[in-house]
Design a protein around this motif. Sequence first.
Motif, short mmCIF file in Angstrom:
data_model
loop_
_atom_site.label_atom_id
_atom_site.label_comp_id
_atom_site.label_asym_id
_atom_site.label_seq_id
_atom_site.Cartn_x
_atom_site.Cartn_y
_atom_site.Cartn_z
N GLN A 37 0.87 -1.19 0.00
CA GLN A 37 0.00 0.00 0.00
C GLN A 37 0.90 1.23 0.00
OE1 GLN A 37 -1.06 -2.25 2.85
NE2 GLN A 37 -2.34 -3.24 1.29
N ALA A 38 0.54 2.19 -0.83
CA ALA A 38 1.31 3.43 -0.87
C ALA A 38 0.35 4.60 -0.84
CB ALA A 38 2.16 3.47 -2.12
N ALA A 39 0.60 5.54 0.07
CA ALA A 39 -0.21 6.75 0.12
C ALA A 39 0.52 7.79 0.95
CB ALA A 39 -1.58 6.46 0.75
N HIS A 40 0.36 9.04 0.57
CA HIS A 40 0.91 10.18 1.32
C HIS A 40 2.39 10.00 1.65
CE1 HIS A 40 -3.32 10.97 1.56
NE2 HIS A 40 -3.53 9.89 2.30
N GLY A 41 3.16 9.54 0.69
CA GLY A 41 4.61 9.41 0.90
C GLY A 41 5.02 8.24 1.77
N GLU A 42 4.10 7.32 2.05
CA GLU A 42 4.44 6.14 2.85
C GLU A 42 4.16 4.87 2.05
OE1 GLU A 42 3.47 8.00 7.23
OE2 GLU A 42 2.61 6.06 6.69
N VAL A 43 5.05 3.90 2.17
CA VAL A 43 4.87 2.62 1.48
C VAL A 43 4.88 1.53 2.54
CG1 VAL A 43 5.80 1.08 -0.29
CG2 VAL A 43 6.16 3.54 -0.50
N HIS A 44 3.92 0.64 2.44
CA HIS A 44 3.77 -0.40 3.46
C HIS A 44 3.70 -1.74 2.74
CE1 HIS A 44 1.87 -2.67 6.70
NE2 HIS A 44 2.34 -1.74 7.50
N MET A 45 4.57 -2.68 3.12
CA MET A 45 4.58 -3.98 2.45
C MET A 45 4.58 -5.12 3.48
SD MET A 45 7.43 -5.78 0.12
CE MET A 45 8.12 -6.62 1.51
N THR A 46 3.74 -6.10 3.22
CA THR A 46 3.71 -7.29 4.09
C THR A 46 4.28 -8.45 3.28
OG1 THR A 46 1.60 -6.41 4.79
CG2 THR A 46 2.19 -8.55 5.65
N PRO A 47 5.30 -9.16 3.80
CA PRO A 47 5.86 -10.26 3.01
C PRO A 47 4.85 -11.38 2.82
CG PRO A 47 6.90 -10.14 5.18
CD PRO A 47 5.97 -8.98 5.10
N VAL A 48 5.04 -12.13 1.73
CA VAL A 48 4.12 -13.22 1.39
C VAL A 48 4.91 -14.53 1.31
CG1 VAL A 48 2.30 -11.97 0.17
CG2 VAL A 48 4.43 -12.50 -1.03
N GLU A 49 4.21 -15.63 1.31
CA GLU A 49 4.85 -16.94 1.18
C GLU A 49 5.47 -17.12 -0.19
OE1 GLU A 49 5.29 -19.80 3.15
OE2 GLU A 49 5.05 -18.16 4.61
N ARG A 50 4.77 -16.59 -1.23
CA ARG A 50 5.26 -16.78 -2.60
C ARG A 50 4.80 -15.63 -3.48
NH1 ARG A 50 1.54 -20.36 -1.52
NH2 ARG A 50 3.12 -21.91 -1.06
N LEU A 51 5.62 -15.35 -4.52
CA LEU A 51 5.20 -14.44 -5.59
C LEU A 51 4.69 -15.31 -6.72
CD1 LEU A 51 8.19 -11.91 -5.72
CD2 LEU A 51 5.98 -11.59 -4.59
N VAL A 52 3.64 -14.85 -7.38
CA VAL A 52 3.04 -15.65 -8.44
C VAL A 52 3.37 -15.00 -9.80
CG1 VAL A 52 0.89 -16.62 -9.32
CG2 VAL A 52 1.20 -16.28 -6.86
N ALA A 53 4.01 -15.79 -10.69
CA ALA A 53 4.44 -15.28 -11.99
C ALA A 53 3.26 -14.68 -12.76
CB ALA A 53 5.06 -16.41 -12.80
N ARG A 54 3.56 -13.64 -13.52
CA ARG A 54 2.50 -12.96 -14.25
C ARG A 54 3.12 -12.38 -15.52
NH1 ARG A 54 -0.30 -8.34 -14.79
NH2 ARG A 54 -2.55 -8.53 -14.50
N SER A 55 2.44 -12.49 -16.64
CA SER A 55 3.01 -11.96 -17.87
C SER A 55 3.00 -10.44 -17.83
CB SER A 55 2.24 -12.48 -19.06
OG SER A 55 2.52 -13.86 -19.14
N LEU A 56 4.03 -9.87 -18.46
CA LEU A 56 4.21 -8.42 -18.37
C LEU A 56 4.47 -7.83 -19.73
CD1 LEU A 56 6.90 -8.25 -15.57
CD2 LEU A 56 4.57 -7.42 -15.38
#
Length: 442
Positions: free
Chosen positions: A209-228
Motif C-alpha cells: 500500500q502506498a499513500a501520502h509518501g508512505e509505502v507499506h509492504m507485508t511479506p508473502v509466502e510466494r510471488l506468483v508469476a504474471r506476464s508483463l
Amino acid sequence: MPHYITQPAGRAGGDFRIPGDKSISHRALMLGSIAEGTTEVRGFLESEDCLATMKAMRTMGVRIEQFAPGALRVYGVGLRGLRQPGRALDLGNSGTAMRLMTGLLSGQTFDSELIGDASLMKRPMERVAAPLRLMGARIDTDQGRPPVRIGGAAALQGIRYTLPVASAQVKSAILLAGLYAQGATMLIEPGITRDHTERMLQSFGCPVQAAHGEVHMTPVERLVARSLEVPGDFSSAAFFMVAGSIAAGNGLTLRGVGVNPTRTGLLDILALMGADLRLINHRSAGAEPVADIEVRPSRLQGIHVPEHLVPLAIDEFPALFIAAACAQGETRVTGAEELRVKESDRIAVMAEGLTALGVSCEVLPDGIRIQGRPAEAPAGEAVFAGGTIDSHGDHRIAMAFAVASLRANAAIRIDDVANVATSFPDFPAIATAAGLHLRAVP
Ligand code: S3P
C-alpha cells in the motif's frame, strides 16, 4: 574511442515507437526470477544494463529464454530457489541493478559479491547498505563503494525507515529485502519517486500500500508469476520531447511511452516552459499507464524548476538543460544534488559541455543556472556553437548533446559514447530517422 559526429540539422519530425523501459525491465527479471511459475515479458529492453541483470539471474540458476526480439520467458525458481553464484556478479554500468540486487541478495542463504565497471565502482552504495543492515543484513562495502559483499543466512526483520534521499533504488532494495523479512516493512519517502517496484510486487501477489509518501509492504509466502508488457521508456522518449520542442518542423509522435505519474516530471517542467506536448491514446500495459506523446516546436521560456518535480524528472535533466539553453531567459534548477551521483556528476559534466558550446551557465551546489537566449533573438536561430564534448562515459550526457545539434551552427563531436548502449542502443538509428545528422563512429 567510439564517438558521434553531428552536423547542424535544424528540423525534426516523424513517428516512432520508443524501446522498453529500463527500470521496469530490470524489475521484471528480478521478480520473475523469484516468482513461482513462468513470467512472459514483452517489450523487454535489450540494453547492456538489463542484459547485465539477466546474466546475473542466469548465474544464480534462473532459466531465461529470449524467444523473439524483446520477448522473454523467465522460469521463476521461487523466493528461495536462487543458487549461489560461483563468482562475483558483474553489473556493468548499472546502479539500479547493483542497488536492487543488494536488497534481493540480503535475503538469500548464500554469500555473494557485486562488482561493476569503473563508473559503477565509484558510486555510493551505503545508501542501500545502511538501511539493509538495520534489517539485519550483513553487507560490506569498500568505504561506501563497491565491491558490495553480502553475507548469506542473515535473519532479516521488517523495518520502519525514513529515507534520507528521495531514491527509488533505495526504496526498492529495502522492499526486495522485505520479502525475506519477519514482519512488515514501512518506508517514508522525502519526495515521490518511481513506484514500479510497488506496482509489480502488487501484481505478483504481494500486498503493497502506498499513500501520502508512505509505502507499506507485508511479506508473502510466494510471488506468483504474471506476464508483463514493458512500456516504452519515458527517459528515452525525453530526448525526443526536447528535440521536437527545440527544432523546426512538423513535430514528433512518440508511441507507447510509459507515463507513470512518478516518472513524468519532465512533461510538467516543459509545460511550464511553454512546450507544446500532448498525450493521446491513453491505455495500460499491465500495472503501468501508457500513452503516445505528440510534441510540436515551441518558443520555450526559462523558469525556476519547482523542486518537488526534481525526483519525478531525475534522469531527464541532461535533456532539460539543452531545452533550457534554447529557452528565452534564465532557467534555474535547485534541490538537485542527486544529479552529482549519477553515471557522472551531471551538473558538472553538463556545465562543462554547455560552456564548450558557448552557453553561459553557473554551477550551484545543488543545481545550475543556464542563460538561455535573449528576448530579441529570432525563434529557431542557432544556440550552440560547434565543439567537442566529453560525455565522461555517461549515456544521457551523450544523447543530450546529440539533440543540441538541432540548434547548433557547426559540427559537434561527442566523445565516449559507447555507454549509450546501456539504456538506448537504438538511439543513433531513431535520432537519424527523426532528422538529426548524426554519425556514430565505432
Ligand atoms: C532508478 C531510480 C533512479 C534513476 C535510475 C533508475 C530505478 O535512481 O536515476 O536511473 O530504476 O529505480 P535513484 O533511486 O538513485 O534516484
